[in-house]
Design a protein around this motif. Structure first.
Motif, PDB file in Angstrom:
ATOM      1  N   THR A  31       0.878   4.273  -3.154  1.00  0.00           N
ATOM      2  CA  THR A  31       0.553   5.282  -2.615  1.00  0.00           C
ATOM      3  C   THR A  31       1.398   6.733  -3.222  1.00  0.00           C
ATOM      4  OG1 THR A  31      -0.393   5.003  -0.826  1.00  0.00           O
ATOM      5  CG2 THR A  31      -0.007   7.272  -0.425  1.00  0.00           C
ATOM      6  N   PHE A  90      -5.425   2.640  -3.323  1.00  0.00           N
ATOM      7  CA  PHE A  90      -4.057   3.304  -2.354  1.00  0.00           C
ATOM      8  C   PHE A  90      -3.099   4.424  -4.095  1.00  0.00           C
ATOM      9  CE2 PHE A  90      -4.855   0.289   0.062  1.00  0.00           C
ATOM     10  CZ  PHE A  90      -4.959   0.532   1.225  1.00  0.00           C
ATOM     11  N   PRO A  93       0.641  -1.411   0.102  1.00  0.00           N
ATOM     12  CA  PRO A  93      -0.035  -0.127  -0.141  1.00  0.00           C
ATOM     13  C   PRO A  93       0.615   0.825  -0.210  1.00  0.00           C
ATOM     14  CG  PRO A  93      -0.742  -1.727   1.391  1.00  0.00           C
ATOM     15  CD  PRO A  93      -0.036  -2.312   1.057  1.00  0.00           C
TER      16      PRO A  93
END
Length: 383
Positions: free
Chosen positions: A99, A222, A95
């Motif tokens: 991101t 994400f 994640p």
């Protein structure tokens, strides 16, 4: 995890996670008037975060695919400790990577379709296909390694299309860029909410997720969050302080503990929520880490060369596993006792070092086409 080119604006350098065309040799300083200032705090935290993430990726694969397969007969639960420790980083590792990829994809998504299609989508799919073939060939020589592999033409075709292999990060970025580009004019909530729902459904086991489809489904939100919330994320990193680090790390640890105690890993929405806490903690920790240059500098350097580690480390690990499994399993209790605690760390360092050595050797024999889509080299090709 692709090493970057410089951007047109000094404050908008993309990390290697969103680049297909890249410089094969690490820069020791700015290479043009548009290069960001060396040691930029923003660039440093992002690169350091990527460095930590790629180490965690390799460490996890070392633990589950090699370390836990060894016949340890030492009478203490050290191997179980390493397995449990590795599991605590699962909500953080990918994640956070996605991101950051989304944060630095913001400019690319605004470019014309023809540039996004070649510079990003086709580029990532090309890398995925090339290295999938390499992985399939090498992993056939190490059948003991417990990992996804194609054992037939039909299985290879499936991995090329609908069920991505261990290289799924590259496959996912191609898909995510396509979705982000196609939906960029839609209201953000209209895109984020379905992506969040998909993540929650997949994490709850409500979808069929053979191979690495689960990661593909769970991490789109994400990537999109990084894309849409870039200013907020950069402000959060720029204003990170010790108090916030304590609070975010505490929240992450408490969430992990609560999830473990209640067995809530597959409760609808729980895993994505814990991953959100993990990402917030990861950004805060990476930003704070920049004040400790003795550690952040090496991690940032590692974070700028993650592509070769990502694509090469599994074949290297497979061959080392074939070489080490029987001898290490056959050691006596005293011999195993000397190495059982530090073995994952040592092997992780060896795998990363060998991966980078293989990368340098491939570049030396002009095999750069293994790391970038062939074509006319242009510094601005991805714009």
């Amino acid at each position: 995890m692709i090493q970057q080119l410089t951007e047109s604006r000094p404050t908008e350098r993309e990390p290697d996670a969103t680049r297909v065309r890249f410089r094969h040799r690490q820069r020791t300083g700015p290479t043009s008037a548009t290069a960001p200032a060396a040691g930029s705090p923003r660039a440093q935290w992002a690169d350091a975060a990527k460095g930590v993430c790629i180490v965690l990726v390799v460490l996890w694969h070392v633990v589950v695919k090699d370390y836990l397969q060894i016949d340890w007969h030492i009478g203490v639960p050290v191997p179980g400790f390493w397995g449990t420790l590795g599991e605590q980083f699962l909500p953080l590792r990918m994640p956070l990577f996605f991101t950051i990829s989304g944060v630095f994809a913001a400019n690319a998504v605004q470019r014309p379709w023809r540039l996004v299609a070649r510079g990003r989508i086709a580029g990532f799919l090309y890398l995925y296909a090339v290295w999938l073939l390499i992985h399939t060939a090498v992993l056939a020589a190490a059948p003991q390694l417990p990992t996804d592999r194609a054992t037939s033409v039909l299985g290879l075709l499936e991995q090329l299309t609908v069920t991505p292999s261990n290289l799924w990060y590259l496959y996912a970025l191609a898909v995510y860029f396509t979705i982000a580009k196609a939906t960029r004019r839609l209201p953000r909530t209209l895109v984020l909410l379905p992506a969040a729902a998909l993540s929650a459904v997949a994490a709850a086991g409500l979808l069929d997720t053979p191979g690495n489809r689960a990661g593909l489904y769970q991490n789109l939100v994400f990537f999109l969050a990084g894309l849409y919330l870039r200013p907020q994320i950069e402000r959060w990193a720029a204003t990170a302080n010790h108090r916030r680090l304590v609070l975010t790390s505490g929240a992450y640890v408490l969430a992990l503990a609560a999830m473990a105690v209640t067995g809530a890993q597959q409760w609808f929405g729980v895993w994505p929520a814990v991953s959100v806490l993990a990402v917030i903690f990861g950004i805060t920790a990476a930003a704070r880490l920049t004040s400790w240059s003795a550690l952040s500098d090496p991690l940032a350097r590692l974070g700028r060369i993650t592509l070769p580690i990502y694509v090469i480390h599994m074949p290297v690990l497979a061959l080392l596993h074939r070489l080490l499994l029987v001898p290490v399993s056959g050691l006596g209790g005293s011999g195993q006792g000397l190495i059982v605690l530090g073995y994952p760390i040592l092997l992780t360092g060896l795998v990363i070092g060998l991966s980078l050595a293989v990368h340098r050797a491939l570049l030396a024999v002009r095999a750069g086409w293994l790391f970038a889509l062939p074509g006319r080299r242009r510094v601005e090709a991805a714009r």
